[in-house]
Design a protein around this motif. Structure first.
Motif, PDB file in Angstrom:
ATOM      1  N   GLY A   1      73.258  33.977 -16.140  1.00 19.60           N
ATOM      2  CA  GLY A   1      72.966  32.546 -16.217  1.00 19.60           C
ATOM      3  C   GLY A   1      71.588  32.262 -16.772  1.00 19.60           C
ATOM      4  O   GLY A   1      71.408  31.373 -17.614  1.00 19.60           O
ATOM      5  N   VAL A   2      70.599  33.022 -16.327  1.00 14.31           N
ATOM      6  CA  VAL A   2      69.232  32.838 -16.829  1.00 14.31           C
ATOM      7  C   VAL A   2      69.177  33.179 -18.313  1.00 14.31           C
ATOM      8  O   VAL A   2      68.505  32.490 -19.092  1.00 14.31           O
ATOM      9  N   ARG A   3      69.900  34.200 -18.717  1.00 13.33           N
ATOM     10  CA  ARG A   3      69.946  34.563 -20.141  1.00 13.33           C
ATOM     11  C   ARG A   3      70.540  33.421 -20.966  1.00 13.33           C
ATOM     12  O   ARG A   3      70.024  33.079 -22.036  1.00 13.33           O
ATOM     13  N   ALA A   4      71.604  32.802 -20.469  1.00 10.52           N
ATOM     14  CA  ALA A   4      72.220  31.685 -21.189  1.00 10.52           C
ATOM     15  C   ALA A   4      71.264  30.497 -21.283  1.00 10.52           C
ATOM     16  O   ALA A   4      71.176  29.839 -22.332  1.00 10.52           O
ATOM     17  N   ILE A   5      70.536  30.230 -20.207  1.00  7.35           N
ATOM     18  CA  ILE A   5      69.591  29.108 -20.203  1.00  7.35           C
ATOM     19  C   ILE A   5      68.445  29.369 -21.178  1.00  7.35           C
ATOM     20  O   ILE A   5      68.068  28.485 -21.958  1.00  7.35           O
ATOM     21  N   THR A   6      67.893  30.581 -21.162  1.00  8.58           N
ATOM     22  CA  THR A   6      66.789  30.872 -22.076  1.00  8.58           C
ATOM     23  C   THR A   6      67.249  30.842 -23.530  1.00  8.58           C
ATOM     24  O   THR A   6      66.503  30.399 -24.405  1.00  8.58           O
ATOM     25  N   THR A   7      68.460  31.280 -23.781  1.00  2.61           N
ATOM     26  CA  THR A   7      69.007  31.202 -25.137  1.00  2.61           C
ATOM     27  C   THR A   7      69.148  29.748 -25.572  1.00  2.61           C
ATOM     28  O   THR A   7      68.811  29.389 -26.711  1.00  2.61           O
ATOM     29  N   ALA A   8      69.622  28.891 -24.670  1.00  2.26           N
ATOM     30  CA  ALA A   8      69.777  27.467 -24.995  1.00  2.26           C
ATOM     31  C   ALA A   8      68.422  26.827 -25.279  1.00  2.26           C
ATOM     32  O   ALA A   8      68.282  26.045 -26.230  1.00  2.26           O
ATOM     33  N   TYR A   9      67.415  27.142 -24.466  1.00  3.27           N
ATOM     34  CA  TYR A   9      66.065  26.616 -24.720  1.00  3.27           C
ATOM     35  C   TYR A   9      65.538  27.117 -26.074  1.00  3.27           C
ATOM     36  O   TYR A   9      64.940  26.356 -26.834  1.00  3.27           O
TER      37      TYR A   9
ATOM     38  N   LYS B   1      73.293  19.690 -21.886  1.00  4.08           N
ATOM     39  CA  LYS B   1      73.854  21.036 -22.003  1.00  4.08           C
ATOM     40  C   LYS B   1      73.119  22.001 -21.068  1.00  4.08           C
ATOM     41  O   LYS B   1      73.736  22.775 -20.338  1.00  4.08           O
ATOM     42  N   ILE B   2      71.786  21.935 -21.074  1.00  3.18           N
ATOM     43  CA  ILE B   2      70.989  22.832 -20.241  1.00  3.18           C
ATOM     44  C   ILE B   2      71.175  22.509 -18.760  1.00  3.18           C
ATOM     45  O   ILE B   2      71.247  23.414 -17.920  1.00  3.18           O
ATOM     46  N   ALA B   3      71.289  21.238 -18.426  1.00  2.00           N
ATOM     47  CA  ALA B   3      71.550  20.862 -17.029  1.00  2.00           C
ATOM     48  C   ALA B   3      72.891  21.438 -16.573  1.00  2.00           C
ATOM     49  O   ALA B   3      73.026  21.910 -15.434  1.00  2.00           O
ATOM     50  N   GLY B   4      73.882  21.413 -17.437  1.00  2.00           N
ATOM     51  CA  GLY B   4      75.181  22.015 -17.127  1.00  2.00           C
ATOM     52  C   GLY B   4      75.068  23.516 -16.912  1.00  2.00           C
ATOM     53  O   GLY B   4      75.730  24.079 -16.038  1.00  2.00           O
ATOM     54  N   LEU B   5      74.209  24.167 -17.702  1.00  2.00           N
ATOM     55  CA  LEU B   5      73.993  25.603 -17.530  1.00  2.00           C
ATOM     56  C   LEU B   5      73.338  25.903 -16.182  1.00  2.00           C
ATOM     57  O   LEU B   5      73.678  26.883 -15.520  1.00  2.00           O
ATOM     58  N   TYR B   6      72.390  25.051 -15.769  1.00  2.00           N
ATOM     59  CA  TYR B   6      71.771  25.231 -14.453  1.00  2.00           C
ATOM     60  C   TYR B   6      72.812  25.052 -13.339  1.00  2.00           C
ATOM     61  O   TYR B   6      72.814  25.799 -12.357  1.00  2.00           O
ATOM     62  N   SER B   7      73.674  24.072 -13.487  1.00  2.00           N
ATOM     63  CA  SER B   7      74.724  23.846 -12.494  1.00  2.00           C
ATOM     64  C   SER B   7      75.665  25.046 -12.418  1.00  2.00           C
ATOM     65  O   SER B   7      76.004  25.523 -11.332  1.00  2.00           O
ATOM     66  N   ASP B   8      76.064  25.542 -13.585  1.00  2.00           N
ATOM     67  CA  ASP B   8      76.932  26.723 -13.621  1.00  2.00           C
ATOM     68  C   ASP B   8      76.235  27.935 -13.012  1.00  2.00           C
ATOM     69  O   ASP B   8      76.865  28.735 -12.318  1.00  2.00           O
ATOM     70  N   LEU B   9      74.933  28.053 -13.274  1.00  2.00           N
ATOM     71  CA  LEU B   9      74.166  29.163 -12.716  1.00  2.00           C
ATOM     72  C   LEU B   9      74.211  29.142 -11.192  1.00  2.00           C
ATOM     73  O   LEU B   9      74.464  30.160 -10.548  1.00  2.00           O
ATOM     74  N   ALA B  10      73.984  27.980 -10.618  1.00  2.00           N
ATOM     75  CA  ALA B  10      74.002  27.867  -9.155  1.00  2.00           C
ATOM     76  C   ALA B  10      75.385  28.203  -8.599  1.00  2.00           C
ATOM     77  O   ALA B  10      75.506  28.952  -7.617  1.00  2.00           O
ATOM     78  N   LYS B  11      76.419  27.680  -9.233  1.00  2.00           N
ATOM     79  CA  LYS B  11      77.783  27.946  -8.754  1.00  2.00           C
ATOM     80  C   LYS B  11      78.126  29.425  -8.837  1.00  2.00           C
ATOM     81  O   LYS B  11      78.677  29.997  -7.895  1.00  2.00           O
TER      82      LYS B  11
END
Length: 111
Positions: free
Chosen positions: A28-36, A84-94
């Motif tokens: 999840g962190v990898r996906a978020i950093t890629t999106a940023y 999009k990034i907020a959705g990634l954070y939500s997915d990360l938590a789940k």
């Protein structure tokens, strides 16, 4: 009476749960950093394009038009990427806490 095997199985299960959670967190962190990173790259390219366009403008009206167009596009991109990034954070938590659901269910009394 509690058996040693039960304690070992519980420890093994707990370790596997923690490992799965850590793996989900890492992905999840990898996906978020890629999106940023992608957003930053796109923003830089858009700004570069705007500056090039603005440097070729001959009148104030065209400069204001170019600036307005850039500001609108930058705002729309920001909002879309933020969602999009907020959705990634939500997915990360789940996904991070999903492996713990099974363990919690075992200790939650049935109503």
């Amino acid at each position: 009476m509690v058996k040693v095997e039960d304690i070992q199985n519980y420890g093994k299960e707990h370790l596997e749960t923690v490992a799965a959670s850590a793996s989900n967190l890492q992905n999840g962190v990898r996906a978020i950093t890629t999106a940023y990173g992608d957003y930053t790259k796109k923003s830089f390219e858009d700004t570069k394009s705007f500056v090039e366009k603005l440097s070729g403008v001959k009148s104030l009206d065209k400069a204001l038009e170019a600036q307005t167009e850039y500001a609108r596009a930058a705002y729309e991109t920001f909002v879309a990427e933020s969602q999009k990034i907020a959705g990634l954070y939500s997915d990360l938590a789940k996904q991070t806490f999903k492996p713990y659901e099974g363990m919690v269910a075992k200790f939650t009394p049935l109503a």
